[in-house]
Design a protein around this motif. Structure first.
Motif, PDB file in Angstrom:
ATOM      1  N   GLU A 171      10.149   7.986  11.690  1.00 53.34           N
ATOM      2  CA  GLU A 171      11.326   8.613  12.308  1.00 53.34           C
ATOM      3  C   GLU A 171      11.171  10.125  12.245  1.00 53.34           C
ATOM      4  OE1 GLU A 171      15.953   9.223  11.012  1.00 53.34           O
ATOM      5  OE2 GLU A 171      15.035   7.283  10.610  1.00 53.34           O
ATOM      6  N   ALA A 172      11.301  10.786  13.384  1.00 55.16           N
ATOM      7  CA  ALA A 172      11.239  12.248  13.438  1.00 55.16           C
ATOM      8  C   ALA A 172      11.660  12.678  14.835  1.00 55.16           C
ATOM      9  CB  ALA A 172       9.833  12.754  13.119  1.00 55.16           C
ATOM     10  N   GLY A 173      11.749  13.983  15.011  1.00 57.75           N
ATOM     11  CA  GLY A 173      12.128  14.499  16.316  1.00 57.75           C
ATOM     12  C   GLY A 173      10.960  15.177  17.006  1.00 57.75           C
ATOM     13  N   GLY A 174      11.222  15.786  18.142  1.00 57.84           N
ATOM     14  CA  GLY A 174      10.221  16.556  18.864  1.00 57.84           C
ATOM     15  C   GLY A 174       9.067  15.705  19.347  1.00 57.84           C
ATOM     16  N   ASP A 175       7.848  16.214  19.121  1.00 53.31           N
ATOM     17  CA  ASP A 175       6.640  15.528  19.596  1.00 53.31           C
ATOM     18  C   ASP A 175       6.189  14.406  18.663  1.00 53.31           C
ATOM     19  OD1 ASP A 175       6.514  17.278  21.752  1.00 53.31           O
ATOM     20  OD2 ASP A 175       5.290  18.725  20.649  1.00 53.31           O
ATOM     21  N   LEU A 176       6.895  14.217  17.567  1.00 52.89           N
ATOM     22  CA  LEU A 176       6.464  13.241  16.568  1.00 52.89           C
ATOM     23  C   LEU A 176       7.070  11.874  16.864  1.00 52.89           C
ATOM     24  CD1 LEU A 176       6.819  15.481  13.386  1.00 52.89           C
ATOM     25  CD2 LEU A 176       4.714  14.912  14.623  1.00 52.89           C
ATOM     26  N   ALA A 177       6.493  11.181  17.820  1.00 50.95           N
ATOM     27  CA  ALA A 177       6.997   9.872  18.218  1.00 50.95           C
ATOM     28  C   ALA A 177       6.658   8.827  17.164  1.00 50.95           C
ATOM     29  CB  ALA A 177       6.399   9.472  19.563  1.00 50.95           C
ATOM     30  N   ALA A 178       7.507   7.834  17.031  1.00 55.03           N
ATOM     31  CA  ALA A 178       7.257   6.749  16.089  1.00 55.03           C
ATOM     32  C   ALA A 178       5.910   6.103  16.389  1.00 55.03           C
ATOM     33  CB  ALA A 178       8.378   5.714  16.175  1.00 55.03           C
ATOM     34  N   MET A 218       2.007   9.357  -2.986  1.00 60.41           N
ATOM     35  CA  MET A 218       1.477   8.061  -3.412  1.00 60.41           C
ATOM     36  C   MET A 218       2.638   7.071  -3.505  1.00 60.41           C
ATOM     37  SD  MET A 218      -1.719   7.060  -4.178  1.00 60.41           S
ATOM     38  CE  MET A 218      -2.580   8.357  -5.060  1.00 60.41           C
ATOM     39  N   ILE A 219       3.230   6.827  -2.348  1.00 60.51           N
ATOM     40  CA  ILE A 219       4.470   6.061  -2.256  1.00 60.51           C
ATOM     41  C   ILE A 219       4.521   5.445  -0.859  1.00 60.51           C
ATOM     42  CG2 ILE A 219       5.763   8.101  -1.496  1.00 60.51           C
ATOM     43  CD1 ILE A 219       8.149   7.116  -3.066  1.00 60.51           C
ATOM     44  N   GLY A 220       5.197   4.345  -0.701  1.00 58.08           N
ATOM     45  CA  GLY A 220       5.174   3.643   0.582  1.00 58.08           C
ATOM     46  C   GLY A 220       5.697   4.454   1.751  1.00 58.08           C
ATOM     47  N   ARG A 221       6.826   5.118   1.561  1.00 58.77           N
ATOM     48  CA  ARG A 221       7.429   5.953   2.605  1.00 58.77           C
ATOM     49  C   ARG A 221       7.771   7.300   1.989  1.00 58.77           C
ATOM     50  NH1 ARG A 221      10.669   2.540   6.565  1.00 58.77           N
ATOM     51  NH2 ARG A 221      12.530   3.696   6.006  1.00 58.77           N
ATOM     52  N   LEU A 248      10.292  11.060   8.468  1.00 61.99           N
ATOM     53  CA  LEU A 248      10.059   9.922   7.595  1.00 61.99           C
ATOM     54  C   LEU A 248       8.731   9.300   7.995  1.00 61.99           C
ATOM     55  CD1 LEU A 248      10.989   7.852   5.445  1.00 61.99           C
ATOM     56  CD2 LEU A 248      12.148   6.609   7.313  1.00 61.99           C
ATOM     57  N   LEU A 249       7.817   9.206   7.034  1.00 67.56           N
ATOM     58  CA  LEU A 249       6.467   8.722   7.308  1.00 67.56           C
ATOM     59  C   LEU A 249       6.162   7.478   6.491  1.00 67.56           C
ATOM     60  CD1 LEU A 249       4.580  12.153   7.031  1.00 67.56           C
ATOM     61  CD2 LEU A 249       5.686  11.163   9.064  1.00 67.56           C
ATOM     62  N   ARG A 250       5.398   6.572   7.090  1.00 63.50           N
ATOM     63  CA  ARG A 250       4.871   5.411   6.372  1.00 63.50           C
ATOM     64  C   ARG A 250       3.441   5.754   5.947  1.00 63.50           C
ATOM     65  NH1 ARG A 250       5.795   2.042   9.933  1.00 63.50           N
ATOM     66  NH2 ARG A 250       7.714   1.117   9.088  1.00 63.50           N
ATOM     67  N   VAL A 251       3.224   5.816   4.660  1.00 66.79           N
ATOM     68  CA  VAL A 251       1.919   6.235   4.141  1.00 66.79           C
ATOM     69  C   VAL A 251       0.897   5.123   4.339  1.00 66.79           C
ATOM     70  CG1 VAL A 251       0.668   6.964   2.075  1.00 66.79           C
ATOM     71  CG2 VAL A 251       3.001   7.777   2.472  1.00 66.79           C
ATOM     72  N   LYS A 252      -0.267   5.508   4.857  1.00 67.37           N
ATOM     73  CA  LYS A 252      -1.349   4.556   5.089  1.00 67.37           C
ATOM     74  C   LYS A 252      -2.487   4.713   4.081  1.00 67.37           C
ATOM     75  CE  LYS A 252       0.245   2.531   8.837  1.00 67.37           C
ATOM     76  NZ  LYS A 252       0.533   1.075   8.864  1.00 67.37           N
ATOM     77  N   MET A 253      -2.787   5.953   3.730  1.00 66.09           N
ATOM     78  CA  MET A 253      -3.892   6.212   2.816  1.00 66.09           C
ATOM     79  C   MET A 253      -3.674   7.563   2.153  1.00 66.09           C
ATOM     80  SD  MET A 253      -7.957   5.727   3.712  1.00 66.09           S
ATOM     81  CE  MET A 253      -7.740   3.959   3.982  1.00 66.09           C
ATOM     82  N   GLN A 281       5.259   1.584  -9.940  1.00 64.82           N
ATOM     83  CA  GLN A 281       6.667   1.340 -10.242  1.00 64.82           C
ATOM     84  C   GLN A 281       7.467   1.241  -8.950  1.00 64.82           C
ATOM     85  OE1 GLN A 281       8.098   4.449 -12.789  1.00 64.82           O
ATOM     86  NE2 GLN A 281       6.706   3.955 -14.473  1.00 64.82           N
ATOM     87  N   GLU A 282       8.603   0.592  -9.033  1.00 66.77           N
ATOM     88  CA  GLU A 282       9.539   0.554  -7.911  1.00 66.77           C
ATOM     89  C   GLU A 282      10.401   1.823  -7.935  1.00 66.77           C
ATOM     90  OE1 GLU A 282       9.925  -1.590  -5.434  1.00 66.77           O
ATOM     91  OE2 GLU A 282       8.310  -2.912  -6.116  1.00 66.77           O
ATOM     92  N   VAL A 283      10.597   2.419  -6.762  1.00 70.14           N
ATOM     93  CA  VAL A 283      11.456   3.597  -6.652  1.00 70.14           C
ATOM     94  C   VAL A 283      12.432   3.373  -5.505  1.00 70.14           C
ATOM     95  CG1 VAL A 283       9.722   5.179  -7.586  1.00 70.14           C
ATOM     96  CG2 VAL A 283       9.829   4.780  -5.128  1.00 70.14           C
ATOM     97  N   PRO A 284      13.562   4.057  -5.507  1.00 69.88           N
ATOM     98  CA  PRO A 284      14.530   3.871  -4.415  1.00 69.88           C
ATOM     99  C   PRO A 284      13.946   4.299  -3.075  1.00 69.88           C
ATOM    100  CG  PRO A 284      15.525   4.997  -6.288  1.00 69.88           C
ATOM    101  CD  PRO A 284      14.059   4.963  -6.552  1.00 69.88           C
ATOM    102  N   ASP A 285      14.355   3.627  -2.020  1.00 66.23           N
ATOM    103  CA  ASP A 285      13.936   4.019  -0.673  1.00 66.23           C
ATOM    104  C   ASP A 285      14.611   5.342  -0.319  1.00 66.23           C
ATOM    105  OD1 ASP A 285      12.563   3.886   1.656  1.00 66.23           O
ATOM    106  OD2 ASP A 285      13.712   2.246   2.541  1.00 66.23           O
ATOM    107  N   ILE A 286      14.055   6.035   0.667  1.00 66.89           N
ATOM    108  CA  ILE A 286      14.547   7.351   1.040  1.00 66.89           C
ATOM    109  C   ILE A 286      14.789   7.409   2.535  1.00 66.89           C
ATOM    110  CG2 ILE A 286      13.580   8.717  -0.861  1.00 66.89           C
ATOM    111  CD1 ILE A 286      11.065   9.059   0.718  1.00 66.89           C
ATOM    112  N   ALA A 287      15.621   8.360   2.960  1.00 68.62           N
ATOM    113  CA  ALA A 287      15.934   8.556   4.373  1.00 68.62           C
ATOM    114  C   ALA A 287      15.712  10.011   4.730  1.00 68.62           C
ATOM    115  CB  ALA A 287      17.380   8.150   4.655  1.00 68.62           C
TER     116      ALA A 287
END
Length: 327
Positions: A62-69, A109-112, A23-28, A10-16
Motif C-alpha cells: 500500500e502506497a501512493g504515487g508511482d508505488l503501485a501495489a 527483518m519482519i514480515g511487513r 506499507l511493504l511486504r518483505v521478501k528478502m 518472535q510474534e509482533v503486532p501488525d502495522i499500518a
C-alpha cells in the motif's frame, strides 16, 4: 536480537501505513557486519531488543504515487533531518542525527514494514536477491565517490567482505586498477572473479607486494575492515599525495604517526552510508552484472534459520561474505 548472542523469531503486532508512508511486504533481507557486531554485543549504537535488517527486497502492499501495489522495491534505510550542517550541504547520508533501520531504530527483518514513501526506491530488472544487495553495494560505491577515483588510477581495497566487494565493483565501474587484500583466500577468490586485477593475502608481506605492483604506492586506499592494523596500514601503503578513505569502524582509539599525514600530504576521508545517486549507480551495475550475486551470496536462509545462520557467521566469520534471509 534479544541481547548479545541471543536471537530468535518472535510474534509482533501488525502495522499500518500513515499518510506519506508505504506499507511493504518483505521478501528478502541481507545480514551485514553491523548485524554481526550487534549479535556479538559490540555495537554501541544498538539497544536491545532490536529487530535488525536494512538491506531489503520488498513488494509494495500500500502506497501512493508511482508505488503501485505489487511493485518490487528496495529501501534507503537512513534518516535525514534536513537541518544539520551535513544535510544543508546536501550530504544527507551523513546526517548528524541519522537513525539507520536495524541499528538506532527497528529494522526490516519482519514480515511487513512501514517506511516513509520518499525512502522507497522503485526498481525494475533485478531479482529479489540482487535487490537485497543494493544497499551494501551502495555503501561501497559511496566510498569510491568519496575517493574521487579516476579511470587509470590504482586502488587498494583492504577487506573483501560485502562492503569491500562493493568498493571493488564501484572502482571497476570507474575504470580503476584494483588490488584486493584480505586474510581469507575464499574472499580473495570472490574478489578476483568479480574483476579485481590483483589479490594479496594479508598474512604475507603486503607492503612489499603492493610496492612491486604499484611502484610508489596506490593512488587510493579504501579501508573496509575496521581494525587498528588496517587503519594504520592504509596510511602506510598509500602513495605520497594519495587519498585514504575509511568505511570501517575501528573498535578502539588508534595512535597514528601523524607526521605521515603531513609529509605525504594525504587526503584522509570518512565515508558513511550512501546517497540516492549511489543506489542508482549500483542498480545500473547489477543489471549489467547478474553474475555478481552468485559470487557474493554465501548462504540463503529462511526466517526460522536466521538465528542459526547468524551464530554460524559469528563462529566462522571467514567463511561468510553475505547471508540473505528469505521470507
Amino acid at each position: 536480537m534479544e541481547g548479545p548472542g541471543a536471537a530468535a523469531v518472535q510474534e509482533v503486532p501488525d502495522i499500518a501505513a500513515e499518510p506519506g508512508e508505504a506499507l511493504l511486504r518483505v521478501k528478502m533481507v541481507g545480514m551485514c557486519g553491523t548485524d554481526l557486531n550487534t549479535f556479538r554485543g559490540r555495537n554501541a549504537m544498538v539497544t536491545f531488543p532490536r529487530i535488525p535488517g536494512h538491506e531489503v527486497a520488498a513488494e509494495v502492499v500500500e502506497a501512493g504515487g508511482d508505488l503501485a501495489a505489487g511493485t518490487m522495491v528496495t529501501i534507503s534505510p537512513y534518516t535525514s533531518c534536513g537541518r544539520c550542517p551535513s544535510c544543508l550541504r546536501g550530504r544527507v547520508n551523513a546526517c548528524q542525527f541519522n537513525e539507520t533501520m536495524g541499528v538506532q531504530r527497528e529494522g526490516a527483518m519482519i514480515g511487513r514494514v512501514v517506511v516513509p514513501a520518499e525512502k522507497v526506491i522503485l526498481v525494475t530488472g533485478l531479482s529479489q536477491r540482487d535487490l537485497a544487495l543494493v544497499e551494501p553495494c551502495a555503501v561501497g560505491f559511496h566510498a569510491v565517490r568519496r575517493a574521487e577515483l579516476k579511470s587509470g588510477e590504482t586502488v587498494v581495497v583492504l577487506g573483501c567482505g560485502m562492503i569491500g566487494l562493493g568498493v571493488i565493483l564501484g572502482a571497476l565501474r570507474q575504470g580503476a586498477k584494483v588490488i584486493a587484500i584480505d586474510l581469507s583466500d575464499a574472499k580473495l577468490d570472490v574478489a578476483k572473479k568479480l574483476g579485481a586485477h590483483e589479490t594479496i593475502n594479508a598474512s604475507t608481506d603486503v607492503k612489499s607486494r603492493v610496492a612491486e605492483l604499484t611502484g610508489e604506492g596506490p593512488d587510493v586506499v579504501v579501508e573496509a575492515v575496521g581494525a587498528e592494523a588496517t587503519f594504520l596500514q592504509a596510511v602506510d601503503l598509500v602513495a605520497t599525495a594519495g587519498r585514504v578513505v575509511y568505511i570501517g569502524y575501528a573498535k578502539a582509539p588508534i595512535a597514528y604517526e601523524t607526521k605521515y599525514f603531513i609529509t605525504k600530504e594525504l587526503d584522509i576521508r570518512g565515508s558513511r552510508n550512501a546517497l540516492r545517486s549511489d543506489f542508482d549507480d549500483v542498480i545500473d551495475e547489477l543489471r549489467k552484472r547478474p553474475d555478481a550475486g552468485d559470487l557474493i551470496v554465501t548462504r540463503t536462509a529462511s526466517l526460522d534459520e536466521a538465528a542459526e545462520a547468524l551464530a554460524d557467521w559469528h563462529a566462522r566469520p571467514g567463511d561468510f561474505t553475505k547471508i540473505l534471509v528469505k521470507f
